[in-house]
Scaffold this motif. Structure first.
Motif, mmCIF file in Angstrom:
data_model
loop_
_atom_site.group_PDB
_atom_site.id
_atom_site.type_symbol
_atom_site.label_atom_id
_atom_site.label_comp_id
_atom_site.label_asym_id
_atom_site.label_seq_id
_atom_site.Cartn_x
_atom_site.Cartn_y
_atom_site.Cartn_z
ATOM 1 N N ALA A 66 0.459 8.406 14.496
ATOM 2 C CA ALA A 66 -0.798 9.518 13.790
ATOM 3 C C ALA A 66 -0.908 9.690 11.678
ATOM 4 O O ALA A 66 0.384 9.625 11.617
ATOM 5 N N ASP A 68 -1.357 11.386 8.173
ATOM 6 C CA ASP A 68 -0.948 12.376 7.682
ATOM 7 C C ASP A 68 -2.496 13.629 7.039
ATOM 8 O O ASP A 68 -3.434 12.950 7.723
ATOM 9 N N LEU A 69 -2.494 14.586 7.068
ATOM 10 C CA LEU A 69 -4.044 14.467 6.878
ATOM 11 C C LEU A 69 -5.567 14.462 5.122
ATOM 12 O O LEU A 69 -6.015 14.211 5.863
ATOM 13 N N ASP A 70 -4.416 13.088 4.675
ATOM 14 C CA ASP A 70 -4.968 12.438 3.497
ATOM 15 C C ASP A 70 -5.714 11.262 4.809
ATOM 16 O O ASP A 70 -6.509 10.417 4.279
ATOM 17 N N GLY A 71 -5.254 11.088 5.790
ATOM 18 C CA GLY A 71 -5.888 10.125 6.322
ATOM 19 C C GLY A 71 -5.229 8.699 5.582
ATOM 20 O O GLY A 71 -5.493 7.390 6.355
ATOM 21 N N GLN A 74 2.008 7.041 7.820
ATOM 22 C CA GLN A 74 3.586 7.776 7.922
ATOM 23 C C GLN A 74 4.570 7.058 8.682
ATOM 24 O O GLN A 74 3.920 6.276 9.605
ATOM 25 N N PRO A 97 5.663 10.107 4.389
ATOM 26 C CA PRO A 97 4.373 9.054 4.211
ATOM 27 C C PRO A 97 4.282 7.615 3.440
ATOM 28 O O PRO A 97 5.413 7.279 3.210
#
Length: 166
Positions: A66, A68-71, A74, A97
């Protein structure tokens, strides 16, 4: 005929209960054996002290599926400690990250023979090291930022994020 059938059902029920108890006992013993720490040999007056050779620590990296929230990608950072008695302990240290790798240089204070891990993504990074603490081996993380000509990033200190037993 009825009497024989009743006795056979009763005998089968008792046999099933006994079988279940034996299986529970075996499962319980097997579970406890895997959780119980290995016994330590007791020292008599003539034996030498136990081996205090530090474990060998090796960093392992695993890409996280997956983003992270910024695309951004990780990485899971694991540390594997192999003790002189052959016991191996692996712990998930952090999810950082970006990508990670063993650092080329080793920070002052790091456990002799160990390496540092470094992770970096989009101007921010983390550096990890292993040190010897009073009651175990401490894994520390230090944040660093990318420097721009008109910006001096703050100097971050190491913080403890995990511990391995002595």
């Amino acid at each position: 005929m009825k009497n024989l059938r009743g006795k056979s059902f009763k005998a089968a029920g008792i046999a099933l209960v006994l079988l279940a108890l034996v299986l529970l006992f075996l499962v319980h013993q097997g579970y406890l054996a895997s959780v119980r720490p290995a016994p330590t040999p007791e020292l008599s007056g003539q034996e030498s002290a136990p081996d205090v050779t530090p474990p060998t620590f090796v960093w392992k990296y695993e890409k996280v599926e997956a983003l992270d929230l910024d695309g951004l990608p990780q990485t899971n950072i694991f540390l594997q400690g192999t003790y002189a008695n052959g016991v191996v302990q692996t712990s998930l240290i952090d999810m950082a990250p970006g990508g990670c790798a063993d650092a080329v240089d080793v920070d002052d204070g790091s456990l002799p023979g160990s390496t540092n891990a470094q992770c970096y993504s989009a101007g921010l990074g983390y550096r990890y090291r292993v040190i010897e603490g009073p009651s175990g081996y401490l894994v520390e993380r230090k944040t660093f930022e990318e420097a721009l000509p008109d910006h001096t990033p703050p100097a971050y200190a190491y913080e403890v994020v995990a511990e391995f037993p002595l």
